[in-house]
Design a protein around this motif. Structure first.
Motif, PDB file in Angstrom:
ATOM      1  N   ILE A  44      -4.085 -10.742   5.800  1.00 33.39           N
ATOM      2  CA  ILE A  44      -3.610 -10.163   4.618  1.00 33.39           C
ATOM      3  C   ILE A  44      -2.127  -9.958   4.729  1.00 33.39           C
ATOM      4  CG2 ILE A  44      -5.828  -8.585   4.058  1.00 33.39           C
ATOM      5  CD1 ILE A  44      -4.419  -6.203   5.503  1.00 33.39           C
ATOM      6  N   ARG A  45      -1.504  -9.721   3.669  1.00 34.56           N
ATOM      7  CA  ARG A  45       0.130  -9.619   3.653  1.00 34.56           C
ATOM      8  C   ARG A  45       0.335  -8.147   3.921  1.00 34.56           C
ATOM      9  NH1 ARG A  45       3.747 -13.340   0.540  1.00 34.56           N
ATOM     10  NH2 ARG A  45       4.859 -11.210   0.841  1.00 34.56           N
ATOM     11  N   LEU A  46       0.594  -7.862   5.093  1.00 34.47           N
ATOM     12  CA  LEU A  46       0.873  -6.381   5.302  1.00 34.47           C
ATOM     13  C   LEU A  46       1.989  -5.717   4.598  1.00 34.47           C
ATOM     14  CD1 LEU A  46       0.978  -6.573   9.248  1.00 34.47           C
ATOM     15  CD2 LEU A  46      -0.808  -5.965   7.592  1.00 34.47           C
ATOM     16  N   ASP A  47       2.937  -6.540   3.963  1.00 33.82           N
ATOM     17  CA  ASP A  47       4.117  -5.949   3.177  1.00 33.82           C
ATOM     18  C   ASP A  47       3.794  -5.681   1.881  1.00 33.82           C
ATOM     19  OD1 ASP A  47       3.704  -8.683   2.334  1.00 33.82           O
ATOM     20  OD2 ASP A  47       5.863  -9.133   2.153  1.00 33.82           O
ATOM     21  N   GLU A  48       2.318  -5.945   1.509  1.00 37.30           N
ATOM     22  CA  GLU A  48       1.550  -5.520   0.137  1.00 37.30           C
ATOM     23  C   GLU A  48       0.870  -4.362   0.044  1.00 37.30           C
ATOM     24  OE1 GLU A  48      -0.481  -9.187  -1.028  1.00 37.30           O
ATOM     25  OE2 GLU A  48       1.416 -10.175  -1.668  1.00 37.30           O
ATOM     26  N   ILE A  49       0.759  -3.782   1.455  1.00 40.96           N
ATOM     27  CA  ILE A  49       0.020  -2.668   1.457  1.00 40.96           C
ATOM     28  C   ILE A  49       1.026  -1.513   1.133  1.00 40.96           C
ATOM     29  CG2 ILE A  49      -0.941  -0.948   2.975  1.00 40.96           C
ATOM     30  CD1 ILE A  49      -1.600  -3.325   4.832  1.00 40.96           C
ATOM     31  N   CYS A  50       0.459  -0.578   0.142  1.00 40.55           N
ATOM     32  CA  CYS A  50       1.321   0.319  -0.579  1.00 40.55           C
ATOM     33  C   CYS A  50       0.873   1.730  -0.544  1.00 40.55           C
ATOM     34  CB  CYS A  50       1.399   0.206  -2.345  1.00 40.55           C
ATOM     35  SG  CYS A  50       0.053  -0.193  -2.927  1.00 40.55           S
ATOM     36  N   ILE A  51      -0.382   1.965   0.035  1.00 33.53           N
ATOM     37  CA  ILE A  51      -0.808   3.449   0.291  1.00 33.53           C
ATOM     38  C   ILE A  51       0.257   3.815   1.733  1.00 33.53           C
ATOM     39  CG2 ILE A  51      -2.736   2.988  -0.553  1.00 33.53           C
ATOM     40  CD1 ILE A  51      -3.784   2.935   2.465  1.00 33.53           C
ATOM     41  N   PRO A  52       0.498   5.121   1.697  1.00 32.94           N
ATOM     42  CA  PRO A  52       0.969   5.868   2.751  1.00 32.94           C
ATOM     43  C   PRO A  52       0.145   5.653   4.052  1.00 32.94           C
ATOM     44  CG  PRO A  52       0.855   7.495   0.894  1.00 32.94           C
ATOM     45  CD  PRO A  52       0.104   6.104   0.453  1.00 32.94           C
ATOM     46  N   LEU A  53       0.888   5.422   5.234  1.00 34.88           N
ATOM     47  CA  LEU A  53       0.227   5.145   6.499  1.00 34.88           C
ATOM     48  C   LEU A  53       0.970   5.925   7.705  1.00 34.88           C
ATOM     49  CD1 LEU A  53      -0.102   1.281   6.577  1.00 34.88           C
ATOM     50  CD2 LEU A  53      -1.956   2.864   5.945  1.00 34.88           C
ATOM     51  N   ARG A  54       0.315   6.350   8.246  1.00 37.90           N
ATOM     52  CA  ARG A  54       0.863   7.396   9.123  1.00 37.90           C
ATOM     53  C   ARG A  54       0.090   6.801  10.750  1.00 37.90           C
ATOM     54  NH1 ARG A  54       4.106  11.835   9.227  1.00 37.90           N
ATOM     55  NH2 ARG A  54       4.787  11.847  11.455  1.00 37.90           N
ATOM     56  N   LEU A  55       0.889   6.470  11.757  1.00 39.95           N
ATOM     57  CA  LEU A  55       0.311   6.036  12.899  1.00 39.95           C
ATOM     58  C   LEU A  55       0.923   6.648  14.088  1.00 39.95           C
ATOM     59  CD1 LEU A  55       1.253   3.068  11.185  1.00 39.95           C
ATOM     60  CD2 LEU A  55      -0.488   2.359  12.687  1.00 39.95           C
ATOM     61  N   PHE A  56       0.010   7.023  14.894  1.00 38.71           N
ATOM     62  CA  PHE A  56       0.342   7.884  16.133  1.00 38.71           C
ATOM     63  C   PHE A  56       0.113   7.017  17.417  1.00 38.71           C
ATOM     64  CE2 PHE A  56      -0.892  10.567  12.643  1.00 38.71           C
ATOM     65  CZ  PHE A  56       0.026  11.485  12.574  1.00 38.71           C
ATOM     66  N   TYR A  57       1.057   6.891  18.254  1.00 35.15           N
ATOM     67  CA  TYR A  57       0.884   6.082  19.493  1.00 35.15           C
ATOM     68  C   TYR A  57       1.423   6.696  20.791  1.00 35.15           C
ATOM     69  CZ  TYR A  57      -1.512   1.946  17.375  1.00 35.15           C
ATOM     70  OH  TYR A  57      -2.300   1.100  17.001  1.00 35.15           O
ATOM     71  N   GLY A  58       0.941   6.382  21.852  1.00 34.51           N
ATOM     72  CA  GLY A  58       1.498   6.686  22.956  1.00 34.51           C
ATOM     73  C   GLY A  58       2.321   5.490  23.611  1.00 34.51           C
ATOM     74  N   GLU A  59       3.616   6.002  24.227  1.00 34.14           N
ATOM     75  CA  GLU A  59       4.361   5.018  24.805  1.00 34.14           C
ATOM     76  C   GLU A  59       3.811   4.230  25.763  1.00 34.14           C
ATOM     77  OE1 GLU A  59       7.319   3.887  23.563  1.00 34.14           O
ATOM     78  OE2 GLU A  59       7.572   5.080  22.093  1.00 34.14           O
ATOM     79  N   ARG A  60       2.655   4.950  26.625  1.00 28.13           N
ATOM     80  CA  ARG A  60       2.090   4.320  27.864  1.00 28.13           C
ATOM     81  C   ARG A  60       0.840   3.652  27.450  1.00 28.13           C
ATOM     82  NH1 ARG A  60       3.108   9.057  32.348  1.00 28.13           N
ATOM     83  NH2 ARG A  60       5.307   8.904  32.200  1.00 28.13           N
ATOM     84  N   ASP A  61       0.571   3.265  26.277  1.00 30.58           N
ATOM     85  CA  ASP A  61      -0.501   2.359  25.914  1.00 30.58           C
ATOM     86  C   ASP A  61      -0.473   0.997  26.385  1.00 30.58           C
ATOM     87  OD1 ASP A  61      -2.867   1.397  24.702  1.00 30.58           O
ATOM     88  OD2 ASP A  61      -2.523   2.755  22.689  1.00 30.58           O
ATOM     89  N   ILE A  62      -1.263   0.770  27.192  1.00 33.39           N
ATOM     90  CA  ILE A  62      -1.564  -0.787  27.642  1.00 33.39           C
ATOM     91  C   ILE A  62      -2.522  -1.525  26.642  1.00 33.39           C
ATOM     92  CG2 ILE A  62      -0.443  -0.283  30.067  1.00 33.39           C
ATOM     93  CD1 ILE A  62      -3.219  -0.490  30.825  1.00 33.39           C
TER      94      ILE A  62
END
Length: 119
Positions: A44-62
């Motif tokens: 899919i084309r990610l730049d066409e996604i228009c809903i609000p997205l919130r991502l939470f990530y840990g900097e130490r995620d391998i």
């Protein structure tokens, strides 16, 4: 802060060993599919996604490295990425569950916190 699902226990009973065993209880097909999706391009084309997205990530995620997530977020027009300096794959959700729930409920984060970056 203890990474409760990365070697310690959750509620004194659920260990990371139990979590790994339970995640494979119905077989390995789901895990194999998840791993295959991790290395292929999006269809899919990610730049066409228009809903609000919130991502939470840990900097130490391998498991899902933050650098990869940042590349994806860069093309998502409505995405906001929150990273936790000492968080890993499961421990970010485990240790920040209440905070993440408040954000997802529409409550803003109370400014910059130690170990927290919002992009």
């Amino acid at each position: 802060m203890t990474d409760c699902l990365e070697g310690a226990t959750l509620s004194g009973a659920m260990s990371s060993d139990w979590l790994r065993r339970d995640s494979l209880r119905q077989g390995t097909r789901g895990t194999a599919w998840d791993m295959a999706l991790d290395v292929r391009e999006f269809d899919i084309r990610l730049d066409e996604i228009c809903i609000p997205l919130r991502l939470f990530y840990g900097e130490r995620d391998i498991t899902a490295p933050t650098a990869r997530v940042r590349r994806v977020v860069a093309v998502l027009p409505t995405a906001r990425l929150t990273t936790y300096e000492h968080g890993a794959h499961r421990s970010t959700l485990c240790n920040r569950c209440e905070e993440i729930a408040h954000v997802l409920a529409g409550e803003p984060l109370a400014g910059e916190k130690a170990g927290l970056r919002i992009v």
